[in-house]
Design a protein around this motif. Structure first.
Motif, mmCIF file in Angstrom:
data_model
loop_
_atom_site.group_PDB
_atom_site.id
_atom_site.type_symbol
_atom_site.label_atom_id
_atom_site.label_comp_id
_atom_site.label_asym_id
_atom_site.label_seq_id
_atom_site.Cartn_x
_atom_site.Cartn_y
_atom_site.Cartn_z
ATOM 1 N N ASP A 1 0.830 -1.205 0.000
ATOM 2 C CA ASP A 1 0.000 0.000 0.000
ATOM 3 C C ASP A 1 0.865 1.256 0.000
ATOM 4 O OD1 ASP A 1 -2.491 -1.086 -0.174
ATOM 5 O OD2 ASP A 1 -3.235 -0.223 1.713
ATOM 6 N N ILE B 1 2.360 1.766 -3.409
ATOM 7 C CA ILE B 1 1.356 2.189 -4.394
ATOM 8 C C ILE B 1 0.956 3.644 -4.164
ATOM 9 C CG2 ILE B 1 -1.076 1.829 -5.021
ATOM 10 C CD1 ILE B 1 -0.455 -1.214 -4.820
ATOM 11 N N GLN B 2 0.858 4.034 -2.872
ATOM 12 C CA GLN B 2 0.470 5.419 -2.585
ATOM 13 C C GLN B 2 1.588 6.404 -2.926
ATOM 14 O OE1 GLN B 2 -1.211 5.516 1.420
ATOM 15 N NE2 GLN B 2 -2.492 3.780 0.850
ATOM 16 N N SER C 1 -4.412 5.731 -9.055
ATOM 17 C CA SER C 1 -3.109 5.131 -8.750
ATOM 18 C C SER C 1 -2.367 5.013 -10.074
ATOM 19 C CB SER C 1 -3.296 3.740 -8.151
ATOM 20 O OG SER C 1 -3.946 2.911 -9.105
ATOM 21 N N LEU D 1 -6.488 4.105 -17.738
ATOM 22 C CA LEU D 1 -7.276 5.123 -18.446
ATOM 23 C C LEU D 1 -6.677 5.370 -19.830
ATOM 24 C CD1 LEU D 1 -7.931 7.695 -15.573
ATOM 25 C CD2 LEU D 1 -9.700 6.640 -16.998
ATOM 26 N N PRO E 1 -8.315 -8.705 -11.993
ATOM 27 C CA PRO E 1 -8.449 -7.334 -12.516
ATOM 28 C C PRO E 1 -7.861 -6.314 -11.540
ATOM 29 C CG PRO E 1 -10.576 -8.125 -11.730
ATOM 30 C CD PRO E 1 -9.629 -9.288 -11.628
ATOM 31 N N ILE E 2 -7.089 -5.364 -12.071
ATOM 32 C CA ILE E 2 -6.503 -4.299 -11.243
ATOM 33 C C ILE E 2 -7.246 -3.003 -11.542
ATOM 34 C CG2 ILE E 2 -4.414 -2.958 -10.768
ATOM 35 C CD1 ILE E 2 -4.203 -5.853 -9.783
ATOM 36 N N ALA E 3 -7.181 -2.570 -12.789
ATOM 37 C CA ALA E 3 -7.922 -1.399 -13.268
ATOM 38 C C ALA E 3 -8.148 -1.677 -14.752
ATOM 39 C CB ALA E 3 -7.132 -0.119 -13.060
ATOM 40 N N VAL F 1 -11.703 0.675 -11.500
ATOM 41 C CA VAL F 1 -10.627 0.397 -10.545
ATOM 42 C C VAL F 1 -11.097 -0.684 -9.571
ATOM 43 C CG1 VAL F 1 -9.162 1.349 -8.726
ATOM 44 C CG2 VAL F 1 -9.719 2.721 -10.743
ATOM 45 N N ASN F 2 -10.432 -1.830 -9.613
ATOM 46 C CA ASN F 2 -10.744 -2.916 -8.680
ATOM 47 C C ASN F 2 -9.806 -2.892 -7.488
ATOM 48 O OD1 ASN F 2 -12.804 -4.748 -10.181
ATOM 49 N ND2 ASN F 2 -11.292 -4.180 -11.721
ATOM 50 N N ARG F 3 -8.556 -2.474 -7.766
ATOM 51 C CA ARG F 3 -7.529 -2.465 -6.734
ATOM 52 C C ARG F 3 -7.353 -1.005 -6.314
ATOM 53 N NH1 ARG F 3 -3.781 -1.731 -2.915
ATOM 54 N NH2 ARG F 3 -2.368 -3.498 -2.652
ATOM 55 N N PRO G 1 -6.150 2.302 -4.143
ATOM 56 C CA PRO G 1 -4.824 2.582 -3.598
ATOM 57 C C PRO G 1 -4.777 2.701 -2.080
ATOM 58 C CG PRO G 1 -5.758 4.553 -4.581
ATOM 59 C CD PRO G 1 -6.721 3.440 -4.871
ATOM 60 N N SER G 2 -5.913 2.840 -1.419
ATOM 61 C CA SER G 2 -5.886 3.069 0.035
ATOM 62 C C SER G 2 -7.191 2.567 0.653
ATOM 63 C CB SER G 2 -5.732 4.559 0.323
ATOM 64 O OG SER G 2 -6.851 5.255 -0.201
ATOM 65 N N ASP G 3 -7.189 2.460 1.978
ATOM 66 C CA ASP G 3 -8.397 2.018 2.694
ATOM 67 C C ASP G 3 -9.577 2.928 2.380
ATOM 68 O OD1 ASP G 3 -7.203 -0.135 3.854
ATOM 69 O OD2 ASP G 3 -6.633 0.938 5.690
ATOM 70 N N PHE H 1 -10.417 4.423 -0.250
ATOM 71 C CA PHE H 1 -11.100 4.145 -1.517
ATOM 72 C C PHE H 1 -11.487 2.679 -1.667
ATOM 73 C CE2 PHE H 1 -9.357 8.295 -2.522
ATOM 74 C CZ PHE H 1 -10.457 8.882 -3.122
ATOM 75 N N ARG H 2 -10.892 1.814 -0.834
ATOM 76 C CA ARG H 2 -11.226 0.384 -0.923
ATOM 77 C C ARG H 2 -12.727 0.174 -0.688
ATOM 78 N NH1 ARG H 2 -6.402 -1.451 1.812
ATOM 79 N NH2 ARG H 2 -5.379 -0.864 -0.116
ATOM 80 N N TYR I 1 -14.881 1.066 -8.612
ATOM 81 C CA TYR I 1 -15.439 2.355 -9.033
ATOM 82 C C TYR I 1 -14.833 2.740 -10.380
ATOM 83 C CZ TYR I 1 -11.119 3.854 -6.629
ATOM 84 O OH TYR I 1 -9.822 3.982 -6.194
ATOM 85 N N LEU J 1 -13.154 5.345 -12.954
ATOM 86 C CA LEU J 1 -12.462 6.612 -13.183
ATOM 87 C C LEU J 1 -12.688 7.015 -14.629
ATOM 88 C CD1 LEU J 1 -8.931 6.283 -11.527
ATOM 89 C CD2 LEU J 1 -10.843 7.693 -10.762
ATOM 90 N N ARG K 1 -14.081 14.593 1.922
ATOM 91 C CA ARG K 1 -13.985 15.376 0.697
ATOM 92 C C ARG K 1 -15.194 15.166 -0.203
ATOM 93 N NH1 ARG K 1 -9.191 11.827 -1.797
ATOM 94 N NH2 ARG K 1 -8.382 12.401 0.219
ATOM 95 N N LEU L 1 -16.348 14.218 -3.811
ATOM 96 C CA LEU L 1 -15.902 13.563 -5.046
ATOM 97 C C LEU L 1 -16.743 14.065 -6.204
ATOM 98 C CD1 LEU L 1 -15.551 9.759 -4.181
ATOM 99 C CD2 LEU L 1 -13.715 11.411 -4.577
#
Lengths: 385, 140
Positions: free
Chosen positions: A124, A127-128, A145, A152, A201-203, B67-69, B71-73, B75-76, B81, B83, B118, B120
């Motif tokens: 994490d 990735i961040q 990310s 995209l 799947p990732i994105a 986005v399936n993965r 980047p953080s809790d 957004f998990r 969702y 993009l 925030r 969105l």
């Protein structure tokens, strides 16, 4: 000949750690191993190195990484600093090392980078950190990310060119097959196209096996004004282009800057596309590789998978591609990940790869991108016998 | 305070707009070119005379990714969702989230949704009959 030789920059040494997991070793440990190996390969001693260029490490964000490394490694160069240009850092450092040597500023420049990106932080956290290449106000807050930025871009590129997910999968398979031939590669178990397509799947449209792994590792090269014995590898041409920083600001996925950078490199080298017989192209994701191959002109738009299926990019084909396995399978440890392409090109050009040697390698194109296809650096490396 | 446009901080304006449920974009008063992202200098004529304008929120989808993965809790909780990159009617391109199912070329309108601390920006299909709720709670 004397004058031309004085104005040339040769790559006289390469070194790398294995890529993968190096539990308990930090960025400096890994850099030192690669640098020792490059020095041994070059036949130069520590006191011969008068220039040091060092890539950043996300696991060691030190203010002065280059001279921190020099102190540990016993170097007292006349010239040293770090560089930050994302995935293009390694090629940009080689371009600068070449200029430093050609100008007479330095005789022997050590170019080094490495980090424990896999074992030194959580996934994490990694990735961040990487996601911050996105715009802090306009992009990152949407839950984006690095894989998502590339995804995209991939959606648009596939829409415009007809590239399919199966086409992209072919590139992942080739990289894995190549890595299987290299003892230092991170991922060496062969994969099939269907396994890539069925991976997690990732994105969309990118799946796990369309993405490079996160690795530990380090790479070093030495650029010198002195010709070594035997086949010599010359930095024949170099070029950069920086058209945008953020994906949102990229005008067209068909003109990201790669073609501009490579034209500058070809002009400097006095060579043409048809002269190239080895490719070392940045491949953080399968889409990265497809877009770069096509923008650089080595396949028509949407046509890189066809050339691959025809065998053109295979080891025995006319344009072997990333014969070490690329970021996708040799591994990605940040700056050093992008330098591994240049190292493999140098070894192929000098006939120093053992079982991976391609039949003919005279002129290699090395191309790297940083950010989201943001910064582009092309190098043309040529064998001088 | 120096009122040279070059020295004005643009950095908070976009986020302040979002917090109020308004999508803003920079616009060059010298050559009338809309800008993508935050700039100090016009991308076309290099003038520093840039001002923020409110967008109508309508645009066309340029790119999409589910986005399936995350980047953080934070957004998990939302994954999966969508993009999107959207080309705005006024010009310029923005990134946001979008309703699942949107495709490249779809006409969309920006809506807003509170998530964590925030606001969105979430694009919805245009003309699907559903009212759009903005950050003030008013239907638009």
């Amino acid at each position: 000949m004397g004058h031309a030789a004085m104005n040339s920059a040769y790559i006289v040494g390469t070194g790398n750690t294995a890529f993968g997991l190096h539990q308990g070793r930090n960025a400096l440990d890994l850099m030192a191993e690669a640098a020792l190996s490059a020095l041994a390969d070059s036949g130069l001693g520590h006191d011969d190195i008068d220039g040091v260029l060092c890539g950043y490490a996300t696991t060691l964000p030190h203010l002065m990484l280059s001279t921190l490394f020099c102190e540990r490694f016993g170097l007292h160069p006349d010239y040293a600093h770090g560089m930050q240009l994302g995935g293009a850092t390694g090629s940009a450092m080689l371009m600068l090392a070449g200029d430093l040597v050609r100008s007479g500023r330095c005789r022997n420049v050590l170019v080094v980078a490495g980090e424990n990106r896999a074992s030194g932080q959580t996934r994490d956290s990694s990735i961040q950190t990487l996601a911050q290449v996105g715009d802090a106000e306009h992009e990152v807050p949407n839950g984006a990310s690095v894989p998502a930025y590339y995804a995209l871009m991939a959606s648009r590129y596939m829409h415009e060119t007809g590239t399919s997910e199966a086409d992209l999968a072919e590139l992942a398979v080739l990289m894995r097959n190549n890595a299987a031939q290299h003892p230092d590669a991170h991922l060496r178990t062969p994969i099939t196209r269907d396994e890539v397509l069925a991976s997690k799947p990732i994105a969309t449209p990118l799946k796990l096996l369309d993405c490079c792994p996160i690795s530990d590792g380090a790479v070093a090269l030495i650029v010198s004004s002195a010709r070594s014995d035997g086949p010599r590898v010359l930095i024949k041409g170099a070029g950069q282009a920086h058209l945008h920083q953020h994906l949102t600001a990229m005008d067209s996925v068909l003109a990201c800057g790669a073609g501009v950078a490579s034209r500058r490199a070809f002009d400097e080298a006095g060579l043409r596309l048809a002269d190239i017989d080895l490719l070392a192209i940045y491949d953080s994701f399968t889409i990265t590789l497809a877009m770069l191959i096509e923008e650089l002109g080595f396949a028509p738009r949407g046509g890189s998978a066809d050339r691959l299926r025809n065998g053109d990019f295979h080891h025995g084909g006319p344009l072997p591609l990333n014969t070490h396995g690329g970021l996708l399978s040799f591994g990605h440890c940040g700056v050093a990940g992008g330098m591994a392409h240049a190292v493999e090109a140098v070894r192929q050009l000098s006939g120093n790869t053992g079982g991976r040697q391609v039949a003919k390698a005279t002129h290699a194109l090395v191309h790297a991108d940083g950010g989201v296809m943001s910064s582009h650096v092309s190098l043309i490396l040529s064998r001088e016998s | 305070m120096n009122d040279s446009p070059l020295l004005q901080s643009h950095s908070a304006s976009f986020a302040q707009g979002l917090a109020q449920g308004v999508l803003r974009f920079l616009y060059c008063t010298a050559c009338e070119t809309p800008q993508t992202l935050t700039r100090y200098i016009c991308t076309r004529c290099r003038s520093p005379q840039l001002i923020w304008r409110d967008a109508c929120g309508v645009g066309t989808v340029y790119a999409t990714s589910v986005v399936n993965r995350a980047p953080s809790d934070e957004f998990r909780a939302l994954a999966p969702y969508l993009l999107v990159l959207v080309d705005l009617e006024e010009g310029g391109r923005v990134m946001g989230q979008g309703a699942l199912g949107l495709s490249i070329g779809d006409r969309v309108r920006a809506g807003f949704r509170q998530h964590a601390d925030r606001q969105l920006m979430v694009f919805q299909p245009c003309g699907d009959g559903k009212p759009m709720i903005d950050g003030t709670g008013e239907t638009r």
